[in-house]
Write a protein that holds these residues in place. Structure first.
Motif, PDB file in Angstrom:
ATOM      1  N   ALA A  47     -14.652  -5.460  -5.254  1.00  6.57           N
ATOM      2  CA  ALA A  47     -14.902  -4.754  -3.995  1.00  6.57           C
ATOM      3  C   ALA A  47     -14.475  -3.294  -4.042  1.00  6.57           C
ATOM      4  N   VAL A  48     -13.506  -2.969  -4.849  1.00 10.46           N
ATOM      5  CA  VAL A  48     -12.977  -1.618  -4.810  1.00 10.46           C
ATOM      6  C   VAL A  48     -13.251  -0.820  -6.084  1.00 10.46           C
ATOM      7  N   THR A  49     -14.410  -1.013  -6.648  1.00  8.03           N
ATOM      8  CA  THR A  49     -14.814  -0.151  -7.745  1.00  8.03           C
ATOM      9  C   THR A  49     -14.963   1.254  -7.160  1.00  8.03           C
ATOM     10  N   ILE A  50     -14.183   2.163  -7.673  1.00  5.17           N
ATOM     11  CA  ILE A  50     -14.107   3.496  -7.077  1.00  5.17           C
ATOM     12  C   ILE A  50     -14.715   4.542  -7.999  1.00  5.17           C
ATOM     13  N   ASP A  51     -15.677   5.248  -7.459  1.00  2.27           N
ATOM     14  CA  ASP A  51     -16.188   6.450  -8.116  1.00  2.27           C
ATOM     15  C   ASP A  51     -15.907   7.590  -7.150  1.00  2.27           C
ATOM     16  N   LEU A  52     -14.983   8.447  -7.513  1.00  2.00           N
ATOM     17  CA  LEU A  52     -14.620   9.557  -6.627  1.00  2.00           C
ATOM     18  C   LEU A  52     -15.729  10.591  -6.497  1.00  2.00           C
ATOM     19  N   MET A  76     -14.427  12.428   0.984  1.00  2.00           N
ATOM     20  CA  MET A  76     -14.380  11.058   0.464  1.00  2.00           C
ATOM     21  C   MET A  76     -13.539  10.160   1.364  1.00  2.00           C
ATOM     22  N   TRP A  77     -12.380  10.611   1.802  1.00  2.00           N
ATOM     23  CA  TRP A  77     -11.521   9.776   2.637  1.00  2.00           C
ATOM     24  C   TRP A  77     -12.145   9.530   4.001  1.00  2.00           C
ATOM     25  N   GLU A  78     -12.819  10.507   4.554  1.00  2.00           N
ATOM     26  CA  GLU A  78     -13.444  10.335   5.865  1.00  2.00           C
ATOM     27  C   GLU A  78     -14.613   9.359   5.804  1.00  2.00           C
ATOM     28  N   ALA A 137      -3.290  11.591   2.153  1.00  2.00           N
ATOM     29  CA  ALA A 137      -4.070  10.400   2.510  1.00  2.00           C
ATOM     30  C   ALA A 137      -3.162   9.314   3.099  1.00  2.00           C
ATOM     31  N   LEU A 138      -2.016   9.127   2.506  1.00  2.00           N
ATOM     32  CA  LEU A 138      -1.082   8.122   3.004  1.00  2.00           C
ATOM     33  C   LEU A 138      -0.654   8.431   4.430  1.00  2.00           C
ATOM     34  N   THR A 139      -0.276   9.689   4.691  1.00  2.00           N
ATOM     35  CA  THR A 139       0.212  10.035   6.027  1.00  2.00           C
ATOM     36  C   THR A 139      -0.909  10.100   7.059  1.00  2.00           C
ATOM     37  N   ARG A 140      -2.107  10.438   6.642  1.00  2.00           N
ATOM     38  CA  ARG A 140      -3.220  10.606   7.581  1.00  2.00           C
ATOM     39  C   ARG A 140      -4.011   9.324   7.818  1.00  2.00           C
ATOM     40  N   TYR A 141      -4.277   8.565   6.757  1.00  2.00           N
ATOM     41  CA  TYR A 141      -5.201   7.431   6.867  1.00  2.00           C
ATOM     42  C   TYR A 141      -4.529   6.062   6.829  1.00  2.00           C
ATOM     43  N   VAL A 142      -3.331   5.973   6.285  1.00  2.00           N
ATOM     44  CA  VAL A 142      -2.655   4.676   6.204  1.00  2.00           C
ATOM     45  C   VAL A 142      -1.525   4.606   7.230  1.00  2.00           C
TER      46      VAL A 142
END
Length: 174
Positions: A47-52, A76-78, A137-142
């Protein structure tokens, strides 16, 4: 099934996501998940195959690489809650951490190699870049710290881009 898994991992994190909940979200029997993926780890890996989708380093100017990279990461994060799931899992699970290390090794290091003035410093500089971007990303999205969430993307780019630029292109600090 994979879309349901991505959404569930992003919402609940790896530890709390269950095969039953994912199967329910996908409107399938849990045995189907086990049949195709063997276990939760196998499903997560699929499920989490990541291509940045990092920009081609040759297309980036040395003077603007910091801004381009930070802007790309915010985009990408949005757009991609799989990254949120991977960050959650990477912080708490060895398989997730190894997946993130692979993304770093295969996708981030080559980009840093293009801009770093000293090839021996590439790994350290790529790690510094990652620390800044993953920290935001940690502070904003998680963790969803209110000031990080409230900050306009352009403002966050303006703060982070010079730091990323320095990590990639500046001479080694004395």
């Amino acid at each position: 099934m994979l879309e349901a898994a991505r959404e569930r991992f992003a919402a609940d994190g790896y530890e709390r996501a269950t095969i039953r909940a994912i199967a329910k979200d996908a409107n399938i029997d849990p045995s189907m998940v086990m049949r195709y993926y063997g276990n939760k780890e196998g499903l997560f890996a699929a499920a989490v195959t990541i291509d940045l989708r990092l920009p081609d380093p040759a297309s980036l100017s040395r003077e603007e690489v910091g801004r381009a990279l930070v802007t790309h990461f915010f985009t990408m994060w949005e757009e991609n809650d799989v990254l949120t799931a991977l960050l959650r899992v990477g912080a708490t699970n060895q398989d997730g951490a190894e997946r993130m290390q692979g993304v770093f090794r295969e996708q981030v290091l080559p980009l840093a190699h293009r801009f770093c003035p000293d090839p021996e410093q590439v790994p350290a500089r790529a790690a510094l870049v990652s620390s800044q971007l993953l920290g935001m990303a940690l502070t904003r999205y998680v963790l969803r710290f209110p000031p990080a969430v409230a900050m306009h993307t352009e403002e966050a780019v303006a703060w982070l881009a010079p730091t990323i630029q320095r990590y990639l292109t500046a001479p080694y600090p004395q």
